[in-house]
Scaffold this motif. Structure first.
Motif, PDB file in Angstrom:
ATOM      1  N   VAL A 161       0.839  -1.200   0.000  1.00  0.00           N
ATOM      2  CA  VAL A 161       0.000   0.000   0.000  1.00  0.00           C
ATOM      3  C   VAL A 161       0.875   1.251   0.000  1.00  0.00           C
ATOM      4  O   VAL A 161       0.585   2.223  -0.721  1.00  0.00           O
ATOM      5  CB  VAL A 161      -0.972  -0.013   1.189  1.00  0.00           C
ATOM      6  N   LEU A 162       1.954   1.247   0.763  1.00  0.00           N
ATOM      7  CA  LEU A 162       2.863   2.398   0.761  1.00  0.00           C
ATOM      8  C   LEU A 162       3.517   2.589  -0.604  1.00  0.00           C
ATOM      9  O   LEU A 162       3.688   3.719  -1.071  1.00  0.00           O
ATOM     10  CB  LEU A 162       3.918   2.253   1.855  1.00  0.00           C
ATOM     11  N   VAL A 163       3.863   1.495  -1.255  1.00  0.00           N
ATOM     12  CA  VAL A 163       4.422   1.572  -2.608  1.00  0.00           C
ATOM     13  C   VAL A 163       3.381   2.146  -3.557  1.00  0.00           C
ATOM     14  O   VAL A 163       3.670   3.035  -4.367  1.00  0.00           O
ATOM     15  CB  VAL A 163       4.914   0.187  -3.083  1.00  0.00           C
ATOM     16  N   ALA A 189       2.984   5.878  -2.954  1.00  0.00           N
ATOM     17  CA  ALA A 189       4.110   6.628  -3.528  1.00  0.00           C
ATOM     18  C   ALA A 189       3.978   6.711  -5.049  1.00  0.00           C
ATOM     19  O   ALA A 189       4.258   7.764  -5.648  1.00  0.00           O
ATOM     20  CB  ALA A 189       5.432   5.981  -3.128  1.00  0.00           C
ATOM     21  N   LEU A 190       3.560   5.621  -5.678  1.00  0.00           N
ATOM     22  CA  LEU A 190       3.333   5.644  -7.126  1.00  0.00           C
ATOM     23  C   LEU A 190       2.227   6.631  -7.491  1.00  0.00           C
ATOM     24  O   LEU A 190       2.334   7.362  -8.484  1.00  0.00           O
ATOM     25  CB  LEU A 190       2.966   4.251  -7.631  1.00  0.00           C
ATOM     26  N   ALA A 191       1.157   6.644  -6.707  1.00  0.00           N
ATOM     27  CA  ALA A 191       0.060   7.580  -6.962  1.00  0.00           C
ATOM     28  C   ALA A 191       0.548   9.018  -6.890  1.00  0.00           C
ATOM     29  O   ALA A 191       0.200   9.843  -7.737  1.00  0.00           O
ATOM     30  CB  ALA A 191      -1.071   7.343  -5.959  1.00  0.00           C
ATOM     31  N   ARG A 195       5.878  -4.372 -10.387  1.00  0.00           N
ATOM     32  CA  ARG A 195       7.139  -3.942 -11.026  1.00  0.00           C
ATOM     33  C   ARG A 195       8.006  -3.145 -10.055  1.00  0.00           C
ATOM     34  O   ARG A 195       9.214  -3.310 -10.009  1.00  0.00           O
ATOM     35  CB  ARG A 195       6.846  -3.090 -12.270  1.00  0.00           C
ATOM     36  N   GLN A 196       7.352  -2.280  -9.303  1.00  0.00           N
ATOM     37  CA  GLN A 196       8.087  -1.416  -8.375  1.00  0.00           C
ATOM     38  C   GLN A 196       8.818  -2.219  -7.302  1.00  0.00           C
ATOM     39  O   GLN A 196       9.917  -1.847  -6.895  1.00  0.00           O
ATOM     40  CB  GLN A 196       7.127  -0.414  -7.729  1.00  0.00           C
ATOM     41  N   VAL A 197       8.219  -3.304  -6.848  1.00  0.00           N
ATOM     42  CA  VAL A 197       8.843  -4.104  -5.788  1.00  0.00           C
ATOM     43  C   VAL A 197       9.588  -5.315  -6.338  1.00  0.00           C
ATOM     44  O   VAL A 197      10.140  -6.101  -5.568  1.00  0.00           O
ATOM     45  CB  VAL A 197       7.830  -4.539  -4.700  1.00  0.00           C
ATOM     46  N   GLY A 198       9.594  -5.470  -7.670  1.00  0.00           N
ATOM     47  CA  GLY A 198      10.380  -6.531  -8.289  1.00  0.00           C
ATOM     48  C   GLY A 198       9.799  -7.928  -8.157  1.00  0.00           C
ATOM     49  O   GLY A 198      10.546  -8.896  -8.004  1.00  0.00           O
ATOM     50  N   VAL A 199       8.472  -8.018  -8.213  1.00  0.00           N
ATOM     51  CA  VAL A 199       7.822  -9.330  -8.154  1.00  0.00           C
ATOM     52  C   VAL A 199       6.817  -9.433  -9.300  1.00  0.00           C
ATOM     53  O   VAL A 199       6.517  -8.455  -9.974  1.00  0.00           O
ATOM     54  CB  VAL A 199       7.103  -9.569  -6.808  1.00  0.00           C
ATOM     55  N   LYS A 200       6.282 -10.592  -9.487  1.00  0.00           N
ATOM     56  CA  LYS A 200       5.220 -10.797 -10.467  1.00  0.00           C
ATOM     57  C   LYS A 200       3.891 -10.385  -9.843  1.00  0.00           C
ATOM     58  O   LYS A 200       3.719 -10.449  -8.617  1.00  0.00           O
ATOM     59  CB  LYS A 200       5.178 -12.251 -10.899  1.00  0.00           C
TER      60      LYS A 200
END
Length: 189
Positions: free
Chosen positions: A12-14, A17-19, A34-39
């Motif tokens: 949610v924090l990611v 931040a994207l928003a 993508r931001q956290v490097g997972v599928k």
């Protein structure tokens, strides 16, 4: 299976931040993944999809806004409290444009009451008590305050005031003054 070390709160924090960086409409399960490097499947292991993710960003924004507003109005009353309260929303909208946009997403009654809704209601009541607005008129006054303040902030964020002088920053104190005058002379039926 959820990825070790990844939590719903972190996601949610990611997303928040994207928003703020890219706009609320750009927040998707895929963009967070993508931001956290997972599928994306790893995000779905922690959250119930895009609606759940955006609902949680909305709740985060409302909680943060309530905390800032409470800090701003502490020990104040009347116009000082109104100005601090409204100013806390304006400051938040500039600092966190995506989260602020998320705060306008509707929540169900149960979600609103379980989240920051009661705190916002209490803060609004605190402001109105400083003006002797009768309690039975609080819903009307709260709607007036919210629509004026958030309407102004939404138009300002969209650049709707950019084409004319004076700048919106010059109008803001006048808006607060007008609300103050209106609350001081609240009509009684």
């Amino acid at each position: 299976m959820p990825r070790a070390g990844l939590t719903p709160d972190q996601l949610v924090l990611v997303a928040a931040a994207l928003a703020d960086r890219d706009g609320l409409d750009r927040v998707t399960v895929s963009s967070v993944a993508r931001q956290v490097g997972v599928k994306p499947a790893s995000v779905y292991a922690h959250l119930d999809g895009a609606d759940d993710l955006l609902r949680r960003v909305t709740q985060l924004a409302l909680t943060e806004m309530a905390e800032r507003a409470a800090d701003a109005v502490a020990g104040r009353s009347g116009r000082d409290a109104l100005e601090a309260w409204a100013g806390s929303f304006r400051t938040y909208a500039f600092a966190h444009p995506g989260r602020y946009a998320a705060s306008h997403r509707p929540l169900g009654r149960t979600e609103a009451l379980a989240g920051a809704g009661p705190r916002h209601t209490a803060l609004s009541a605190t402001i109105l008590r400083g003006y002797d607005v009768p309690e039975h008129d609080h819903p009307h006054a709260v709607r007036l305050l919210g629509s004026t303040i958030h309407g102004f902030l939404d138009l300002e964020a969209a650049g709707s005031f950019d084409h004319s002088a004076p700048p919106a920053a010059d109008s803001w104190p006048r808006v607060v003054d007008a609300l103050d005058a209106l609350l001081r002379t609240w009509p009684t039926p």
